[in-house]
Design an enzyme around this catalytic site. Structure first.
Site, PDB file in Angstrom:
ATOM      1  N   LEU A   1     112.500  48.179  79.827  1.00 33.13           N
ATOM      2  CA  LEU A   1     112.530  49.345  80.708  1.00 33.13           C
ATOM      3  C   LEU A   1     112.752  50.594  79.858  1.00 33.13           C
ATOM      4  O   LEU A   1     113.502  50.561  78.881  1.00 33.13           O
ATOM      5  CB  LEU A   1     113.675  49.242  81.737  1.00 33.13           C
ATOM      6  N   ASP A   2     112.118  51.697  80.252  1.00 34.85           N
ATOM      7  CA  ASP A   2     112.361  52.973  79.590  1.00 34.85           C
ATOM      8  C   ASP A   2     113.829  53.370  79.746  1.00 34.85           C
ATOM      9  O   ASP A   2     114.507  52.939  80.685  1.00 34.85           O
ATOM     10  CB  ASP A   2     111.495  54.072  80.207  1.00 34.85           C
ATOM     11  N   THR A   3     114.280  54.230  78.856  1.00 32.72           N
ATOM     12  CA  THR A   3     115.674  54.684  78.879  1.00 32.72           C
ATOM     13  C   THR A   3     116.067  55.271  80.236  1.00 32.72           C
ATOM     14  O   THR A   3     117.131  54.971  80.775  1.00 32.72           O
ATOM     15  CB  THR A   3     115.903  55.725  77.770  1.00 32.72           C
TER      16      THR A   3
END
Length: 224
Positions: A49-51
């Protein structure tokens, strides 16, 4: 940083907090490294997952299980559902967003008109306040920044996602909401309501998320 949702023999499912790195960087442990430290086990990543994105993340507990999960992801046999919030009026309120993705400037991506190896996203949306819509997103492919690019391409960048033009907010409003898959003959389904963010936890958003709480059963467009 995270909450353990399920701890199975071959894998673990967590809910990642928003604004937490997946990989370690800047001298601080990412969510995977922190989980390994806390549980004293080695884990294998099979998706990320992206930050800015919160929500469900699955890790395998062995290289064999990781290979099996990677194959399931490759064959699109693990279905992920996300929820997002965006301000403004979209070019369309439900349907599909499809097109090739290409690198753009500042580590951004853009959606192209070509269809060689397209990113595919199906979605529904619902107004929850004046000028604010909640989106339920079903990616049929797994491209980097796919959902962020998809919503930006229809004129409604995700709230808090300033890289793609979203308005500044208390968080990036993208959340991995649900996971569905069959692993070694057993069906698994996980759901995780977002617990942070003023708009995600507002009554109208919570009410709509409850309506969408079994996304697999909704009337999605037929895949071609």
């Amino acid at each position: 940083m995270y909450q353990i949702i399920a701890d199975e023999t071959d894998f673990i499912v967590i809910a990642k907090s928003h604004n937490v790195h997946f990989h370690s960087q800047d001298g601080s442990a990412g969510v995977m490294a922190r989980l390994e430290q806390d549980l004293h086990i080695k884990l294998f990543s099979v998706h990320r997952l992206d930050t800015l994105t919160s929500g469900l993340l699955l890790f395998a507990k062995s290289s064999l299980a990781a290979a099996e999960f990677t194959q399931l992801f490759t064959e699109h046999k693990i279905q992920k559902y996300y929820v997002a919030l965006a301000k403004g009026k979209p070019k369309k309120k439900q349907g599909s967003i499809t097109g090739d993705m290409a690198k753009s400037r500042r580590s951004m991506y853009k959606l192209m008109r070509t269809m060689v190896n397209p990113a595919q996203t199906q979605f529904f949306s619902q107004s929850i306040a004046e000028g604010l819509r909640l989106y339920l997103l079903k990616p049929l492919s797994g491209k980097t920044h796919q959902l962020r690019v998809a919503l930006a391409s229809i004129g409604v960048p995700i709230l808090g996602d300033q890289l793609y033009g979203g308005e500044e907010s208390d968080r990036g409003y993208l959340h991995a909401f649900s996971l569905h898959f069959i692993f070694r003959g057993k069906a698994y389904q996980y759901i995780n309501q977002p617990v942070s963010g003023t708009h995600f936890t507002a009554p109208e958003a919570v009410k709509q998320l409850q309506i969408w709480s079994d996304p697999e059963t909704l009337d999605w467009p037929k895949q071609k």
